[in-house]
Enzyme design. Structure first.
Site, PDB file in Angstrom:
ATOM      1  N   HIS A   1       5.476 -12.857   7.241  1.00 52.97           N
ATOM      2  CA  HIS A   1       5.730 -11.468   6.829  1.00 52.97           C
ATOM      3  C   HIS A   1       6.900 -11.441   5.861  1.00 52.97           C
ATOM      4  CE1 HIS A   1       6.315  -7.108   7.026  1.00 52.97           C
ATOM      5  NE2 HIS A   1       5.065  -7.085   7.438  1.00 52.97           N
TER       6      HIS A   1
ATOM      7  N   SER B   1       0.834  -1.220   0.000  1.00 45.86           N
ATOM      8  CA  SER B   1       0.000   0.000   0.000  1.00 45.86           C
ATOM      9  C   SER B   1       0.864   1.263   0.000  1.00 45.86           C
ATOM     10  CB  SER B   1      -0.959   0.003   1.194  1.00 45.86           C
ATOM     11  OG  SER B   1      -0.280  -0.259   2.403  1.00 45.86           O
TER      12      SER B   1
ATOM     13  N   ARG C   1       3.234  -4.887  16.459  1.00 52.95           N
ATOM     14  CA  ARG C   1       1.857  -4.376  16.352  1.00 52.95           C
ATOM     15  C   ARG C   1       0.880  -5.439  16.867  1.00 52.95           C
ATOM     16  NH1 ARG C   1       1.793  -3.045  10.084  1.00 52.95           N
ATOM     17  NH2 ARG C   1       2.563  -5.189  10.162  1.00 52.95           N
TER      18      ARG C   1
ATOM     19  N   ASP D   1      -2.315  -8.451  11.586  1.00 52.64           N
ATOM     20  CA  ASP D   1      -3.700  -8.805  11.240  1.00 52.64           C
ATOM     21  C   ASP D   1      -4.255  -9.975  12.050  1.00 52.64           C
ATOM     22  OD1 ASP D   1      -3.922  -6.834   9.190  1.00 52.64           O
ATOM     23  OD2 ASP D   1      -2.605  -8.070   7.969  1.00 52.64           O
TER      24      ASP D   1
ATOM     25  N   HIS E   1      -2.207  -8.813   1.978  1.00 51.00           N
ATOM     26  CA  HIS E   1      -1.843  -7.546   2.653  1.00 51.00           C
ATOM     27  C   HIS E   1      -2.949  -7.229   3.671  1.00 51.00           C
ATOM     28  CE1 HIS E   1       0.117  -3.833   3.349  1.00 51.00           C
ATOM     29  NE2 HIS E   1      -0.215  -3.139   2.263  1.00 51.00           N
TER      30      HIS E   1
HETATM   31  N1  HAX Z   1       0.641 -19.670   5.505  1.00 51.51           N
HETATM   32  C1  HAX Z   1       1.045 -20.564   4.569  1.00 51.51           C
HETATM   33  N2  HAX Z   1       2.132 -20.403   3.805  1.00 51.51           N
HETATM   34  C2  HAX Z   1       2.868 -19.312   4.026  1.00 51.51           C
HETATM   35  C3  HAX Z   1       2.545 -18.362   5.012  1.00 51.51           C
HETATM   36  C4  HAX Z   1       1.358 -18.560   5.750  1.00 51.51           C
HETATM   37  N3  HAX Z   1       0.931 -17.666   6.648  1.00 51.51           N
HETATM   38  N4  HAX Z   1       3.475 -17.371   4.978  1.00 51.51           N
HETATM   39  C5  HAX Z   1       4.354 -17.706   4.020  1.00 51.51           C
HETATM   40  N5  HAX Z   1       3.984 -18.869   3.432  1.00 51.51           N
HETATM   41  C6  HAX Z   1       4.595 -19.537   2.301  1.00 51.51           C
HETATM   42  C7  HAX Z   1       4.533 -18.624   1.080  1.00 51.51           C
HETATM   43  O1  HAX Z   1       3.229 -18.672   0.475  1.00 51.51           O
HETATM   44  C8  HAX Z   1       5.632 -19.179   0.238  1.00 51.51           C
HETATM   45  O2  HAX Z   1       5.166 -20.353  -0.378  1.00 51.51           O
HETATM   46  P1  HAX Z   1       5.667 -20.795  -1.856  1.00 51.51           P
HETATM   47  O3  HAX Z   1       7.127 -21.107  -1.684  1.00 51.51           O
HETATM   48  O4  HAX Z   1       4.835 -21.984  -2.165  1.00 51.51           O
HETATM   49  O5  HAX Z   1       5.424 -19.628  -2.752  1.00 51.51           O
HETATM   50  C9  HAX Z   1       6.672 -19.566   1.268  1.00 51.51           C
HETATM   51  O6  HAX Z   1       5.970 -19.719   2.506  1.00 51.51           O
HETATM   52  C10 HAX Z   1       7.763 -18.554   1.463  1.00 51.51           C
HETATM   53  O7  HAX Z   1       7.149 -17.299   1.731  1.00 51.51           O
HETATM   54  P2  HAX Z   1       7.897 -16.195   2.615  1.00 51.51           P
HETATM   55  O8  HAX Z   1       9.140 -15.804   1.901  1.00 51.51           O
HETATM   56  O9  HAX Z   1       8.012 -16.634   4.010  1.00 51.51           O
HETATM   57  O10 HAX Z   1       6.813 -15.000   2.630  1.00 51.51           O
HETATM   58  P3  HAX Z   1       6.557 -13.913   1.534  1.00 51.51           P
HETATM   59  O11 HAX Z   1       7.455 -12.768   1.773  1.00 51.51           O
HETATM   60  O12 HAX Z   1       6.558 -14.481   0.157  1.00 51.51           O
HETATM   61  O13 HAX Z   1       5.042 -13.507   1.853  1.00 51.51           O
HETATM   62  C11 HAX Z   1       3.200 -12.945   3.207  1.00 51.51           C
HETATM   63  C12 HAX Z   1       4.693 -12.751   2.984  1.00 51.51           C
HETATM   64  C13 HAX Z   1       2.762 -11.974   4.285  1.00 51.51           C
HETATM   65  C14 HAX Z   1       2.454 -12.609   1.918  1.00 51.51           C
HETATM   66  C15 HAX Z   1       2.942 -14.410   3.634  1.00 51.51           C
HETATM   67  O14 HAX Z   1       3.579 -14.655   4.856  1.00 51.51           O
HETATM   68  C16 HAX Z   1       1.467 -14.742   3.755  1.00 51.51           C
HETATM   69  O15 HAX Z   1       0.852 -15.069   2.739  1.00 51.51           O
HETATM   70  N6  HAX Z   1       0.860 -14.642   4.975  1.00 51.51           N
HETATM   71  C17 HAX Z   1      -0.543 -14.861   5.167  1.00 51.51           C
HETATM   72  C18 HAX Z   1      -1.336 -13.632   4.735  1.00 51.51           C
HETATM   73  C19 HAX Z   1      -1.121 -12.497   5.692  1.00 51.51           C
HETATM   74  O16 HAX Z   1      -1.236 -12.627   6.902  1.00 51.51           O
HETATM   75  N7  HAX Z   1      -0.859 -11.275   5.143  1.00 51.51           N
HETATM   76  C20 HAX Z   1      -0.679 -10.064   5.951  1.00 51.51           C
HETATM   77  C21 HAX Z   1       0.782  -9.688   6.116  1.00 51.51           C
HETATM   78  C22 HAX Z   1       0.972  -8.447   6.937  1.00 51.51           C
HETATM   79  C23 HAX Z   1       0.462  -7.271   6.201  1.00 51.51           C
HETATM   80  O17 HAX Z   1       0.916  -6.859   5.156  1.00 51.51           O
HETATM   81  N8  HAX Z   1      -0.604  -6.722   6.664  1.00 51.51           N
HETATM   82  O18 HAX Z   1      -1.260  -5.818   5.932  1.00 51.51           O
END
Ligand code: HAX
Length: 435
Positions: A317, A240, A326, A372, A270
């Protein structure tokens, strides 16, 4: 807001030579190399953005203008009877890096009060949307509808020097920011409270008036202050903030830029994750048919989610490598105010189990909860159970940070953002595997 503007101008004048010097004398200093993994993998860890508004350390978490969350809450002035500082004092602090006096805070409170009314045409836009339109879509549309008010566009069209860009940008931000809680409350009452609206109370600050217009009693005013401050800024690379910065870098105004940033926040990876957390938890609790969940049952539900190819919302994250401060800050609030609330207990049980499950799966680099995972339970406790509204609350808070950033972007003359892309064949060539 003349006092705030004067301090801001002084800060900008002090800061500008630092940016100019870095560009003139040290532009070739390397910050990092970019790998193929980073180019394909969403630019994780690529150090190519600059902001002084906040900094996110993977292990310590966020600092706003150099202060941690507890230090920020401690340092800012609070009105009698409130546990959290006013959003207005925080806005002053983010803009200038200075802790405002009560007088300086009051100036922002009064300045915001004068600007918080929504134009009728925004209400008309909201009301024209189909009733099943997501609140985030309405929020983004409401912001975009106000673009015609932009002072920046007017001054740009009249012809202005680039050194002055920040002034009309600041004016737009001061016009837009106070309208956001009003817009959010209008959307909420239109969608979920039989379209019955509560007029603003001119005696109240931003947090207090928001709680009042939502129709939720104290201490929800303090919850709003805490929530908006906690969600405000997370340095520049999150989707964002980055989107808002990118759009504004074209000299597009703050209405266009924030509306775009809000659209980025609306993704489930996000900001929408706060809605996903509550939706996941409620579905899970429904499946128990009233039984108390055990850690074994939670573990199975989490594995079922992973095995069906979905993410566990609220965990992981892109930068953090520990529990999000947070999250901790909101957990402390829950421990103090709602320690025995059943939903909080379930959220705490998930906290006990989910990091182990994610670690066992071995994919997520950070198995710990983010902001979140803990925010929805507080909203639910105070009667805000319409979870598809939760990301709008995040959006009001996020605006504080991203709008501050784009004022500073213009003040420091940051140019149009335009990274370079390569083709897959070029990556293969760089890797030495091109046929
Ligand atoms: N559940 C399952 N799998 C997860 C995971 C979770 N909570 N977090 C990471 N992973 C997976 C990723 O999908 C990725 O899988 P692939 O190799 O198959 O693509 C792998 O672990 C490596 O990911 P990473 O390097 O640890 O994390 P990223 O930087 O790619 O992604 C995310 C960060 C926040 C998008 C991710 O942790 C996620 O999807 N979390 C769940 C959604 C979430 O809570 N989002 C909010 C984040 C905070 C925020 O921005 N708030 O607004």
């Amino acid at each position: 807001m003349e006092g705030l503007k004067k301090t801001l101008k002084q800060k900008i004048d002090e800061h500008r030579p630092r940016t100019v010097r870095l560009l003139k004398e040290h532009a070739d200093v390397k910050l990092c190399d970019v790998t193929i993994g980073q180019a394909i993998g969403g630019a994780r860890g690529v150090r190519c953005l600059v902001t002084d508004v906040s900094y996110l350390d993977p292990f310590e978490g966020i600092r706003f203008r150099g202060r941690t969350i507890p230090e920020t809450f401690e340092a800012l002035p609070k009105d009698a009877g409130n546990e959290y500082p006013s959003v207005e004092s925080f806005f002053y602090y983010l803009m200038t890096s200075e802790i405002p006096t009560q007088e300086q805070t009051d100036e922002v409170i009064e300045g915001f009060k004068a600007k918080r009314q929504l134009p009728q045409y925004v209400i008309d836009v909201l009301r024209a949307a189909p009733t099943d339109t997501h609140p985030m879509t309405l929020f983004s549309q409401g912001i975009l509808a106000m673009q015609r008010e932009s002072v920046f566009v007017k001054r740009y069209n009249e012809g202005m020097t680039k050194f002055d860009y920040w002034e009309p940008m600041f004016e737009d931000v001061c016009n837009l920011m106070p309208k956001l809680p009003t817009l959010a409350a209008y959307i909420y009452r239109m969608k979920y409270k039989a379209d019955i609206h509560i007029p603003e109370d001119p005696a109240l600050d931003l947090g207090g008036n928001f709680a009042h217009m939502m129709g939720i009693d104290a201490p929800y005013d303090d919850v709003a202050r805490m929530y908006f401050i906690l969600h405000s800024d997370h340095e520049s690379g999150n989707a964002s903030a980055h989107t808002t910065h990118l759009v504004a870098s074209t000299l597009s105004d703050s209405y266009y830029a924030l509306s775009a940033g809000i659209n980025a926040l609306a993704g489930p990876l996000h900001g929408l994750a706060n809605q996903e957390v509550l939706s996941w938890t409620m579905k899970f609790m429904d499946s128990l048919g009233g039984a108390e969940p055990t850690e074994e049952v939670i573990k199975k539900a989490l594995w079922d989610t992973l095995n069906s190819g979905q993410v566990i919302p609220g965990y992981g994250h892109a930068v953090l490598r520990k529990t999000d401060p947070r999250y901790e800050s909101q957990r402390e609030f829950c421990l103090k105010n709602l320690p025995d609330y059943p939903l909080f207990k379930v959220i705490s049980q998930i906290y006990n189990v989910a990091p182990g499950v994610l670690t066992e799966q071995g994919k997520a680099k950070n198995p710990w909860p983010n902001v979140d995972a803990q925010s929805g339970v507080i909203q639910w406790y105070y009667g805000l159970t319409d979870w598809d509204f939760y990301t709008v609350l995040f959006g009001v808070g996020r605006a504080l940070g991203v709008l501050t950033n784009i004022v500073w972007d213009r003040a420091l003359g940051y140019p149009l953002e335009r990274p370079k892309s390569l083709t897959t064949a070029m990556l293969e060539e760089a890797a030495g595997i091109k046929e």
